[in-house]
Design a protein around this motif. Sequence first.
Motif, mmCIF file in Angstrom:
data_model
loop_
_atom_site.group_PDB
_atom_site.id
_atom_site.type_symbol
_atom_site.label_atom_id
_atom_site.label_comp_id
_atom_site.label_asym_id
_atom_site.label_seq_id
_atom_site.Cartn_x
_atom_site.Cartn_y
_atom_site.Cartn_z
ATOM 1 N N ALA A 103 19.051 17.217 -5.016
ATOM 2 C CA ALA A 103 18.299 17.885 -6.073
ATOM 3 C C ALA A 103 17.162 17.037 -6.633
ATOM 4 N N ASN A 104 17.183 15.732 -6.370
ATOM 5 C CA ASN A 104 16.191 14.842 -6.991
ATOM 6 C C ASN A 104 15.285 14.106 -6.019
ATOM 7 N N VAL A 105 15.603 14.120 -4.733
ATOM 8 C CA VAL A 105 14.850 13.305 -3.790
ATOM 9 C C VAL A 105 13.406 13.771 -3.635
ATOM 10 N N SER A 106 13.137 15.055 -3.762
ATOM 11 C CA SER A 106 11.756 15.525 -3.625
ATOM 12 C C SER A 106 10.874 14.981 -4.739
ATOM 13 N N GLN A 107 11.408 14.930 -5.958
ATOM 14 C CA GLN A 107 10.625 14.382 -7.064
ATOM 15 C C GLN A 107 10.326 12.909 -6.841
ATOM 16 N N VAL A 108 11.330 12.156 -6.410
ATOM 17 C CA VAL A 108 11.137 10.725 -6.157
ATOM 18 C C VAL A 108 10.134 10.501 -5.028
ATOM 19 N N SER A 109 10.268 11.275 -3.964
ATOM 20 C CA SER A 109 9.399 11.059 -2.801
ATOM 21 C C SER A 109 7.973 11.529 -3.050
ATOM 22 N N ALA A 110 7.748 12.268 -4.150
ATOM 23 C CA ALA A 110 6.392 12.709 -4.472
ATOM 24 C C ALA A 110 5.595 11.644 -5.222
ATOM 25 N N TYR A 111 6.258 10.602 -5.708
ATOM 26 C CA TYR A 111 5.548 9.550 -6.432
ATOM 27 C C TYR A 111 4.706 8.717 -5.458
ATOM 28 N N PRO A 112 3.401 8.610 -5.695
ATOM 29 C CA PRO A 112 2.532 7.870 -4.770
ATOM 30 C C PRO A 112 2.987 6.436 -4.530
ATOM 31 N N GLY A 113 3.419 5.735 -5.580
ATOM 32 C CA GLY A 113 3.835 4.346 -5.414
ATOM 33 C C GLY A 113 5.072 4.215 -4.556
ATOM 34 N N VAL A 114 5.995 5.155 -4.685
ATOM 35 C CA VAL A 114 7.198 5.151 -3.852
ATOM 36 C C VAL A 114 6.817 5.385 -2.396
ATOM 37 N N ARG A 115 5.933 6.345 -2.169
ATOM 38 C CA ARG A 115 5.521 6.643 -0.794
ATOM 39 C C ARG A 115 4.800 5.452 -0.173
ATOM 40 N N ASP A 116 3.958 4.779 -0.971
ATOM 41 C CA ASP A 116 3.269 3.595 -0.453
ATOM 42 C C ASP A 116 4.260 2.524 -0.032
ATOM 43 N N ALA A 117 5.262 2.278 -0.878
ATOM 44 C CA ALA A 117 6.249 1.242 -0.590
ATOM 45 C C ALA A 117 7.044 1.577 0.671
ATOM 46 N N MET A 118 7.440 2.835 0.819
ATOM 47 C CA MET A 118 8.227 3.238 1.979
ATOM 48 C C MET A 118 7.376 3.342 3.246
ATOM 49 N N THR A 119 6.153 3.847 3.110
ATOM 50 C CA THR A 119 5.281 4.013 4.277
ATOM 51 C C THR A 119 4.974 2.681 4.933
ATOM 52 N N TYR A 120 4.750 1.659 4.130
ATOM 53 C CA TYR A 120 4.459 0.331 4.684
ATOM 54 C C TYR A 120 5.581 -0.122 5.606
ATOM 55 N N GLN A 121 6.820 0.028 5.135
ATOM 56 C CA GLN A 121 7.968 -0.399 5.930
ATOM 57 C C GLN A 121 8.132 0.477 7.185
ATOM 58 N N GLN A 122 7.945 1.775 7.015
ATOM 59 C CA GLN A 122 8.101 2.688 8.145
ATOM 60 C C GLN A 122 7.077 2.415 9.234
ATOM 61 N N ARG A 123 5.835 2.193 8.839
ATOM 62 C CA ARG A 123 4.762 1.952 9.811
ATOM 63 C C ARG A 123 5.000 0.647 10.573
ATOM 64 N N ARG A 124 5.463 -0.363 9.852
ATOM 65 C CA ARG A 124 5.716 -1.654 10.501
ATOM 66 C C ARG A 124 6.764 -1.511 11.608
ATOM 67 N N ILE A 125 7.805 -0.744 11.342
ATOM 68 C CA ILE A 125 8.852 -0.547 12.342
ATOM 69 C C ILE A 125 8.361 0.351 13.474
ATOM 70 N N GLY A 126 7.685 1.424 13.122
ATOM 71 C CA GLY A 126 7.243 2.383 14.128
ATOM 72 C C GLY A 126 6.260 1.825 15.120
ATOM 73 N N ASN A 127 5.369 0.966 14.652
ATOM 74 C CA ASN A 127 4.328 0.437 15.534
ATOM 75 C C ASN A 127 4.855 -0.551 16.571
ATOM 76 N N ARG A 128 6.133 -0.889 16.491
ATOM 77 C CA ARG A 128 6.731 -1.705 17.552
ATOM 78 C C ARG A 128 6.878 -0.895 18.833
ATOM 79 N N GLY A 129 6.894 0.421 18.695
ATOM 80 C CA GLY A 129 7.017 1.289 19.859
ATOM 81 C C GLY A 129 8.453 1.548 20.263
ATOM 82 N N ARG A 130 8.616 2.420 21.265
ATOM 83 C CA ARG A 130 9.935 2.826 21.742
ATOM 84 C C ARG A 130 10.797 3.280 20.566
#
Length: 229
Positions: A103-130
Amino acid sequence: MDKKYPSIIAIDGPAASGKSTVGVLLAKKLDYLFFDTGNMYRAVTWAALKRLKRVDNEADVTHLAETVQIDVQPPSVEDGRLADVLVDGEDITWQIRSPEVDANVSQVSAYPGVRDAMTYQQRRIGNRGRVVMVGRDIGTVVLPDAELKIYLDASVEERARRRYEELVRRGETADYEKILKAMKKRDQIDSTRAVAPLRPASDAVQICSDRISAEQVVDQILRIAEKIA
């Protein structure tokens, strides 16, 4: 395996569309890393509910997202989980699937600062490939250069039924109508938020998972992947 496949496969879609199940099966077939980015947002939401007792203070939740240690590891327990989710070393794998987090995750994930913090980590892992990475903005924001982008969808009624049955299987109390109402609200928030709204990437292949198995969806994706690799 002999066949060549895209090094980065992004799978986006709404809640309970089957992204995680399909992603796990696909990653196993390809011997790729499976990474469900939604677990990160759920973990932040869980931490905010537990430590802050609220999620409506954007500054506090953003600071928490920037400082909390979130880790995702291969499953250590055979209880149906797809991965272990840890917050500061505590296993919260099933806690992040609670109705309160839903019930609350959409509100949290809509915060720009939260998305920035998570996106940085996600991109770092994803760009390793495979990697098979699933979420809501992988093809549009996190990894816009992914070789293959899939948008996996299903009707909201079908998705609510899946979430209801998941909770029942775990022995939890569940109300289908409440889950359906919450899911409709979440869809509305996710698709209309100002930052990284839920939508298919312009070059994503769209697949509807209504009335077909996860294995059939995986077979479709593999056929598509073979053609573009």
